[in-house]
Design an enzyme around this catalytic site. Sequence first.
Site, PDB file in Angstrom:
ATOM      1  N   ASP A 154       0.868  -1.191   0.000  1.00  9.54           N
ATOM      2  CA  ASP A 154       0.000   0.000   0.000  1.00  9.54           C
ATOM      3  C   ASP A 154       0.896   1.230   0.000  1.00  9.54           C
ATOM      4  OD1 ASP A 154      -2.911  -0.915   0.457  1.00  9.54           O
ATOM      5  OD2 ASP A 154      -1.851  -2.014   2.012  1.00  9.54           O
ATOM      6  N   ARG A 163       3.893   3.140   2.968  1.00 10.27           N
ATOM      7  CA  ARG A 163       4.694   2.182   3.730  1.00 10.27           C
ATOM      8  C   ARG A 163       6.189   2.470   3.598  1.00 10.27           C
ATOM      9  NH1 ARG A 163       0.089   1.153   6.203  1.00 10.27           N
ATOM     10  NH2 ARG A 163      -1.339  -0.186   5.032  1.00 10.27           N
ATOM     11  N   ARG A 224      -6.999  10.631   1.547  1.00 15.17           N
ATOM     12  CA  ARG A 224      -6.625   9.524   0.654  1.00 15.17           C
ATOM     13  C   ARG A 224      -7.407   9.606  -0.653  1.00 15.17           C
ATOM     14  NH1 ARG A 224      -7.738   4.280   3.922  1.00 15.17           N
ATOM     15  NH2 ARG A 224      -6.687   3.304   2.133  1.00 15.17           N
ATOM     16  N   LYS A 254      -9.159   1.240  -5.749  1.00 11.74           N
ATOM     17  CA  LYS A 254      -9.886   0.822  -4.545  1.00 11.74           C
ATOM     18  C   LYS A 254     -10.707   2.003  -4.007  1.00 11.74           C
ATOM     19  CE  LYS A 254      -5.915   1.686  -1.488  1.00 11.74           C
ATOM     20  NZ  LYS A 254      -4.867   1.063  -0.653  1.00 11.74           N
ATOM     21  N   HIS A 255     -11.795   1.759  -3.265  1.00 11.05           N
ATOM     22  CA  HIS A 255     -12.325   0.496  -2.761  1.00 11.05           C
ATOM     23  C   HIS A 255     -13.720   0.325  -3.353  1.00 11.05           C
ATOM     24  CE1 HIS A 255      -9.598   2.314   0.247  1.00 11.05           C
ATOM     25  NE2 HIS A 255      -9.212   1.078   0.542  1.00 11.05           N
ATOM     26  N   HIS A 267     -12.028  -0.733   9.031  1.00 15.72           N
ATOM     27  CA  HIS A 267     -11.052  -1.495   9.812  1.00 15.72           C
ATOM     28  C   HIS A 267     -11.652  -1.918  11.148  1.00 15.72           C
ATOM     29  CE1 HIS A 267      -8.339   0.599   7.012  1.00 15.72           C
ATOM     30  NE2 HIS A 267      -7.539  -0.422   7.189  1.00 15.72           N
ATOM     31  N   ASP A 339     -10.310  -6.409   0.023  1.00 14.84           N
ATOM     32  CA  ASP A 339      -9.588  -5.678   1.053  1.00 14.84           C
ATOM     33  C   ASP A 339      -9.204  -6.693   2.128  1.00 14.84           C
ATOM     34  OD1 ASP A 339      -8.438  -3.612   2.458  1.00 14.84           O
ATOM     35  OD2 ASP A 339     -10.198  -2.323   2.426  1.00 14.84           O
TER      36      ASP A 339
END
Length: 620
Positions: A154, A163, A224, A254-255, A267, A339
């Site tokens: 990601d 990341r 995002r 995504k998503h 999440h 996901d």
Amino acid sequence: MSARSTSTTRHVRTPLRLLAIGLSLALVAAFGPPAATASGPGHSGDAPYRGKVISQLRHMTLEQKVGQLFVIEVAGRDAYAPSDAAKAINRRMYGVDTPAEVVAKYQPGGVIYYTLRNNDDNIGDPAQVATLSNGLQRAALSLPSRIPLQISVDQEGGALVARFGPPATQMPGNMALGAGRSTRDARRSAEVIGTELDAVGVTQDYAPVADVNVNPNNPVIGIRSIGSDPGLVSRLVAAQVRGYRAGGVSAVAKHFPGHGDTAKDSHFGLPEVTHDRAELEAIDLPPFRAAIDAGIESIMTAHIVLPAIDPGVPATMSHKILTGLLREELGFEGLIVTDALDMQGATATYPPDVAPVRAFLAGADQLLVPPQMDTAYNAVLDAVRSGEISKQRLDESVYRILLHKHRRGIFGDPYVDPVAATHVVGAPEHVADAQAITDRTTTLVKNDDALLPLTAGPRRVLVAGWGVGTTQTIANAVAARGATPQVLESGTTPTAAAIANAVTAARASDLVVVTTNNAYGFNPDTGQPTAAAVAQTALVRALLATGTPVVAVAVRNPYDVASFPAAPTVLDTYGYTAHQMDSLVRVMFGELEPTGKLPVSIPRADGTGDLFPFGHGLGY
């Protein structure tokens, strides 16, 4: 630019390899021509790889095929010699010590890199990551199936989901790109990210985010997203898809079918999007259609419920959404990846042995990080053996996965050069482009008192608010312009004592710069502002009440100004990378023109309309 190794040991066809290729071709010939019929998945237009993939499918065991469906995490920075801490994590999750042993045990189709998640600690310097990638590929190719891995990450860009930190080039992120409005910048941003990922052996990036953020209270998407306008999001998503491809990696939009109008983080729960079919067509689907038109190869599902299509069923588990809407209506033929299946949006509804089977039956091809790999793997294997999942359905997904790897060149060139990676990642031209792109994104929302631009020279400046690194970076920059700064960083939730200290310091200062991070956040369970938002708002208002000139800077979501609408001077940066802070200070001092435009509308806190419309942005 690609850093993939050009070692002749991988490219010279040996007699053994020629024999294997000849044998493969003979097997294809024996089975007849690869026509697009019920005898094999795929399409006749998949040439030149269809015959190769059909041959591979016919020689794979059931266990190998099921393994290809999974994209899993592994712990450690070396495939064969991880740290003792990483070994313990692998042992807990998989019963083996090393990433190479994890690959051997499950024969997965892919691996995803993380940094802090489960303390996986995959990502260090570029040479280390490249070496890890090579080790994982070596482990996969040493197995009887000899199928290379898809290695994913990601890396969306921006301050939230990246990341790879420095020395990797830090691009400004989606909402900043939305403020810049440039398809050229969006494409170049993705190309730089893709080039650097390719250099370290990553083959696929779980980006771009194609969600249209029409909910200011969205706790998981926010910056995002490119913005709230479907047309703008569609144009920049398509540009990014092309940019990632130019950089050497495949993109994942995504998503699906859209996470932009949720007030809950998937999440930690299962959000519901209440858009009717007309709203879905007008708001959520256009960016995905644009991505498909741009040649997107993979699309990631959302753990959301969309009652207009399939009431009560998460999109990840919905045949109506994944097969009916995405495959049949939108005509998407690439990979559908879930996901993460260990998110509560999936686990709260379906047990670990049910979620992967339901997602696969819904139409997913790849099952991302299930919470219990042994359970998930055996559940899918048992479902195929029992006939719940047909072997034809299994072959369809494995065909897509293998075809993707052939098309991306992973079969032909799975390794990278660790030495070259050190020169590609953070290359000077990449860093220069990142700064130039970021310079076109800073938005001046308010300048009522004509406080900006500032003049360089002696003044006492209090830098207060959120972010240890952020406030110090700003302080260093104003000091370089002749000011004497004082830093009073107060965290996400300033205490009463911290606010009082900041007020005292502000009264002794000539200027205050205060940074906020989500000062417009709401608790979805109560509908009230979060404690952090209340405290940050109190800090800004207390500083304004001192009478000292205040520059308020929203360094994350641009909606913060709605919490302190009386602030006369407000800037939005849409993130807090070093480049974004550099651009901010140069805008404040008139060294850079503020050209960014709001990519979202800013609502009034009382719900009586917009405080600032989409497209608003001041200049000097």
